[in-house]
Design a protein around this motif. Structure first.
Motif, PDB file in Angstrom:
ATOM      1  N   TYR A   1     -34.943  10.349  50.945  1.00 34.66           N
ATOM      2  CA  TYR A   1     -33.948  10.407  52.023  1.00 34.66           C
ATOM      3  C   TYR A   1     -32.526  10.418  51.460  1.00 34.66           C
ATOM      4  O   TYR A   1     -31.648  11.123  51.967  1.00 34.66           O
ATOM      5  CB  TYR A   1     -34.122   9.219  52.968  1.00 34.66           C
ATOM      6  CG  TYR A   1     -35.245   9.364  53.961  1.00 34.66           C
ATOM      7  CD1 TYR A   1     -35.434  10.546  54.669  1.00 34.66           C
ATOM      8  CD2 TYR A   1     -36.129   8.304  54.217  1.00 34.66           C
ATOM      9  CE1 TYR A   1     -36.477  10.680  55.589  1.00 34.66           C
ATOM     10  CE2 TYR A   1     -37.164   8.431  55.138  1.00 34.66           C
ATOM     11  CZ  TYR A   1     -37.325   9.624  55.817  1.00 34.66           C
ATOM     12  OH  TYR A   1     -38.349   9.767  56.733  1.00 34.66           O
ATOM     13  N   SER A   2     -32.316   9.657  50.404  1.00 32.75           N
ATOM     14  CA  SER A   2     -30.986   9.619  49.782  1.00 32.75           C
ATOM     15  C   SER A   2     -30.602  10.987  49.232  1.00 32.75           C
ATOM     16  O   SER A   2     -29.468  11.449  49.405  1.00 32.75           O
ATOM     17  CB  SER A   2     -30.972   8.561  48.670  1.00 32.75           C
ATOM     18  OG  SER A   2     -29.717   8.493  48.070  1.00 32.75           O
TER      19      SER A   2
ATOM     20  N   GLN B   1     -29.773  11.696  53.973  1.00 35.81           N
ATOM     21  CA  GLN B   1     -30.119  10.972  55.206  1.00 35.81           C
ATOM     22  C   GLN B   1     -30.025   9.477  54.885  1.00 35.81           C
ATOM     23  O   GLN B   1     -31.023   8.772  54.736  1.00 35.81           O
ATOM     24  CB  GLN B   1     -31.515  11.369  55.689  1.00 35.81           C
ATOM     25  CG  GLN B   1     -31.610  12.835  56.099  1.00 35.81           C
ATOM     26  CD  GLN B   1     -32.972  13.191  56.684  1.00 35.81           C
ATOM     27  OE1 GLN B   1     -33.646  12.353  57.277  1.00 35.81           O
ATOM     28  NE2 GLN B   1     -33.372  14.444  56.504  1.00 35.81           N
TER      29      GLN B   1
ATOM     30  N   LYS C   1     -31.579   6.441  56.977  1.00 32.78           N
ATOM     31  CA  LYS C   1     -33.029   6.324  56.778  1.00 32.78           C
ATOM     32  C   LYS C   1     -33.337   5.714  55.408  1.00 32.78           C
ATOM     33  O   LYS C   1     -34.254   4.895  55.273  1.00 32.78           O
ATOM     34  CB  LYS C   1     -33.701   7.695  56.900  1.00 32.78           C
ATOM     35  CG  LYS C   1     -33.801   8.212  58.334  1.00 32.78           C
ATOM     36  CD  LYS C   1     -34.572   9.523  58.376  1.00 32.78           C
ATOM     37  CE  LYS C   1     -34.742  10.028  59.803  1.00 32.78           C
ATOM     38  NZ  LYS C   1     -35.492  11.289  59.855  1.00 32.78           N
ATOM     39  N   ALA C   2     -32.570   6.119  54.399  1.00 35.33           N
ATOM     40  CA  ALA C   2     -32.773   5.580  53.050  1.00 35.33           C
ATOM     41  C   ALA C   2     -32.524   4.071  53.039  1.00 35.33           C
ATOM     42  O   ALA C   2     -33.341   3.297  52.503  1.00 35.33           O
ATOM     43  CB  ALA C   2     -31.830   6.274  52.065  1.00 35.33           C
TER      44      ALA C   2
ATOM     45  N   CYS D   1     -35.413   2.191  54.690  1.00 35.80           N
ATOM     46  CA  CYS D   1     -36.619   2.136  53.840  1.00 35.80           C
ATOM     47  C   CYS D   1     -36.450   1.134  52.704  1.00 35.80           C
ATOM     48  O   CYS D   1     -37.377   0.372  52.388  1.00 35.80           O
ATOM     49  CB  CYS D   1     -36.938   3.521  53.282  1.00 35.80           C
ATOM     50  SG  CYS D   1     -37.628   4.660  54.490  1.00 35.80           S
TER      51      CYS D   1
END
Length: 199
Positions: free
Chosen positions: A16-17, A21, A24-25, A28
């Protein structure tokens, strides 16, 4: 199963990173950190330290320097407890990034202290060999001295960084070499040595 889920969340956060995004990262990484803490006291401390490091780096990139400082310090505390073998690299990287954070916060004396600690570890680990991480730390320390207006010290460390980048690139030109030369020129300009800045 919980450990595997935490690993998966950590890997997903990295993806995600890379996709930018970031929310989201962050989510998580926070979930992974919670799981690692649930399943371990000491055995999983490396995973906890690595996840804290990743979260700190995320916050640094987001310019949330207070949170970055907090997570780097927590990661550093854990790496110091397990600083054997490969984990010493994690400790050195955390010291460098913590120094970068203090530099961004204009706390230059703290930054200097952590850069020097990181360099000491790299010298112990590498035994005279060169690495990009060590060269980057030298370059960043030089920049910190420039910010402190300690131009002679900045010059010294820019030259050390340049020497290592050249050895690593084996004679070919690289972005790291170009950036260090530009930084060195800026150091001359800041110190009032315009002639050397143009060389």
């Amino acid at each position: 199963a919980v450990f595997d889920a935490a690993d998966t969340l950590n890997n997903l956060a990295i993806i995600y990173s890379r996709m930018k995004q970031y929310n989201k990262a962050e989510d998580c990484w926070r979930q992974a950190l919670f799981m690692y803490r649930q399943i371990s006291q000491s055995a999983g401390s490396v995973d906890i330290a690595d996840t804290m490091y990743n979260l700190a780096t995320y916050y640094y990139c987001m310019k949330n320097y207070n949170k970055a400082e907090d997570y780097y310090l927590q990661a550093l505390s854990m790496y110091r407890q397990i600083s054997q073998g490969a984990h010493r690299i994690g400790k050195a990287k955390t010291l460098t990034n913590l120094a970068n954070t203090y530099n961004a916060m204009k706390q230059y004396s703290k930054a200097e202290d952590y850069y020097l600690q990181a360099l000491a570890i790299y010298k112990q680990i590498l035994h005279g060999a060169d690495s990009v991480e060590m060269a980057n730390t030298l370059n960043n320390l030089a920049g910190n001295y420039n910010d402190m207006k300690h131009y002679d010290k900045a010059e010294k460390y820019y030259l050390q960084a340049l020497s290592r980048y050249r050895k690593i690139s084996r004679g070919s030109y690289s972005v790291d070499i170009a950036n260090t030369l530009l930084n060195r020129g800026h150091n001359y300009s800041s110190s009032g040595n315009e002639r050397r800045a143009r060389e």
